[in-house]
Design an enzyme around this catalytic site. Structure first.
Site, PDB file in Angstrom:
ATOM      1  N   CYS A   1       3.545  -4.595   6.472  1.00 36.62           N
ATOM      2  CA  CYS A   1       3.143  -4.350   5.088  1.00 36.62           C
ATOM      3  C   CYS A   1       4.340  -3.975   4.220  1.00 36.62           C
ATOM      4  O   CYS A   1       5.427  -3.687   4.707  1.00 36.62           O
ATOM      5  CB  CYS A   1       2.102  -3.229   5.029  1.00 36.62           C
ATOM      6  SG  CYS A   1       0.521  -3.680   5.791  1.00 36.62           S
TER       7      CYS A   1
ATOM      8  N   HIS B   1       0.831  -1.216   0.000  1.00 36.54           N
ATOM      9  CA  HIS B   1       0.000   0.000   0.000  1.00 36.54           C
ATOM     10  C   HIS B   1       0.857   1.254   0.000  1.00 36.54           C
ATOM     11  O   HIS B   1       2.051   1.232   0.356  1.00 36.54           O
ATOM     12  CB  HIS B   1      -0.961   0.008   1.188  1.00 36.54           C
ATOM     13  CG  HIS B   1      -0.305   0.145   2.524  1.00 36.54           C
ATOM     14  ND1 HIS B   1       0.062   1.358   3.060  1.00 36.54           N
ATOM     15  CD2 HIS B   1       0.029  -0.784   3.461  1.00 36.54           C
ATOM     16  CE1 HIS B   1       0.599   1.184   4.256  1.00 36.54           C
ATOM     17  NE2 HIS B   1       0.595  -0.122   4.522  1.00 36.54           N
TER      18      HIS B   1
END
Length: 412
Positions: free
Chosen positions: A360, A342
């Site tokens: 992430c 992301h």
């Protein structure tokens, strides 16, 4: 061997062989014992030398070159997907026709080697069917026999079968085919299920099913799908016994396409992501992975879902002091535990240098948008060199196993 009336069914040709031995013995008249499986011939114990035209000889029916061995004549409560088995003196010259009470012919596949006719789909419930087998002409023998049976009543206990993917979808080269069941499938029935889930890829590619749980089974090829492959799969489970008195509810088909190849490779050592499209590098970009206390997983994953805008909320999991609630752009999930690719504009100064995320793969706002617009569900990402290895099952981890390991998840 499992029977139709009790635990389960099989299409194995060995039962045909057994039936054939019984019939040939009776038809030859070499056994004085009466055989209920013998059809259309003289009593095995009758005299072979009876004078022609005698009253006893005139009452004897001619022997037949063919016979139906399964389902038994006039059988009731027959499983709706039962194959039709028969014997013949000439497999190549024999035809099989199955009709319903209205005379409508049943579509199916005739395997002359196995002497088996398999209906293309489950027969109607509670319906009488007639089987007509026609063999070669032979002197002193008839060449046609008929037999009837009636299928079981519609079952009250059925299992819903669903496909995660649908017609017309375009997915990445790492996308597994995913089937889900509304009820756990006992292990002893899973090989039957696999046989009735047929995948056709164009161009052809080797692949196999792999059970990830009692209610879910995946399919992947040996290596990534070839770009632009057309994939069609047919699941024929209507009327199929699935254990404990349950039967498959319906059949389904899915027709989809594999897109271009897009592979993302992330190195913790360099803090860089390399993006290849159809084998050629099209972009290298800096990333920030999970910090030591919340490391990213090393392994091969695929894009599970995409959300252009979402909110990461960990307050329920971590509590109000350690948890956070953060708006996120261009989020692409790669694990069930919450790891995503992301955009992270707050870490752009750290990307390519140090890991600061909660697990992430952080990229810049611009690169997040670029990746989001390039990827498909099922595109592959491999992360290497982190403190934690990816656990199988934490996402669609079909490619995190070797081919030999993956095949062990099949019951065939």
């Amino acid at each position: 061997m499992k029977t139709w009336g009790t635990k389960r069914w099989r299409l194995a040709a060995i039962t045909v062989i057994a039936g054939s031995v019984l019939l040939s013995s009776a038809a030859c008249g070499g056994d004085d014992k009466k055989s209920s499986s013998w059809q259309g011939g003289a009593e095995p114990g009758s005299s072979a030398g009876a004078p022609a035209g005698g009253s006893e000889a005139s009452q004897q029916p001619l022997p037949s070159t063919v016979a139906v061995t399964s389902p038994a004549a006039d059988a009731k409560n027959v499983v709706a997907i039962s194959p039709i088995k028969y014997t013949t003196e000439d497999a190549e010259g024999t035809t099989v026709k199955v009709t319903d009470a209205a005379g409508k012919e049943v579509e199916g596949t005739l395997d002359k080697d196995a002497k088996t006719f398999t209906p293309a789909k489950a027969l109607a419930y509670g319906t009488k069917y007639t089987v007509t087998v026609t063999g070669p002409e032979a002197e002193g023998k008839t060449n046609t026999t008929t037999s009837t049976f009636t299928t079981m009543a519609k079952p009250s206990k059925v299992v819903r079968v669903t496909s995660f993917l649908g017609d017309g979808q375009v997915v990445g080269v790492g996308m597994p085919l995913i089937m889900k069941f509304g009820r756990s499938i006992p292990e002893s029935y899973r090989d039957d299920v696999e046989r009735r889930m047929v995948v056709t890829a164009t161009p052809a590619q080797e692949g196999t099913w792999h059970w990830t749980s009692p209610t879910e089974v995946h399919y992947r090829p040996k290596v990534y799908w070839k770009p632009n492959t057309k994939v069609f799969y047919k699941v024929s489970l209507a009327g199929v016994p699935l254990g404990d008195g349950y039967y498959g509810r319906s059949d389904l088909t899915v027709d989809l396409k594999i897109g271009r190849s897009l592979i993302m490779t992330v190195s913790n050592k360099t803090k860089q992501m390399t993006v290849k499209e159809n084998g050629k590098v099209i972009k290298t970009l800096p990333v920030s992975l999970g910090k030591p206390s919340t490391p990213s997983s090393s392994g091969t994953m695929v894009v599970i879902e995409k959300k252009k805008h979402t909110i990461f909320d960990t307050t329920d999991e971590l509590g109000p002091e350690e948890g956070y609630r953060t708006p996120i752009d261009f989020a692409q999930r790669i694990t069930w535990s919450g790891q995503y690719i992301h955009a992270a504009p707050w870490s752009e100064g750290k990307q390519g240098k140090v890991n600061v995320s909660h697990g992430c793969v952080n990229v810049s706002e611009a690169m997040g948008a670029w990746l989001f617009n390039k990827t498909l569900m099922g595109d592959v990402i491999t992360v290497s060199g982190t403190e934690e290895k990816l656990k199988n099952g934490n996402g669609w981890t079909d490619w995190n196993m070797s081919w030999e390991e993956y095949k062990k998840g099949s019951y065939l």
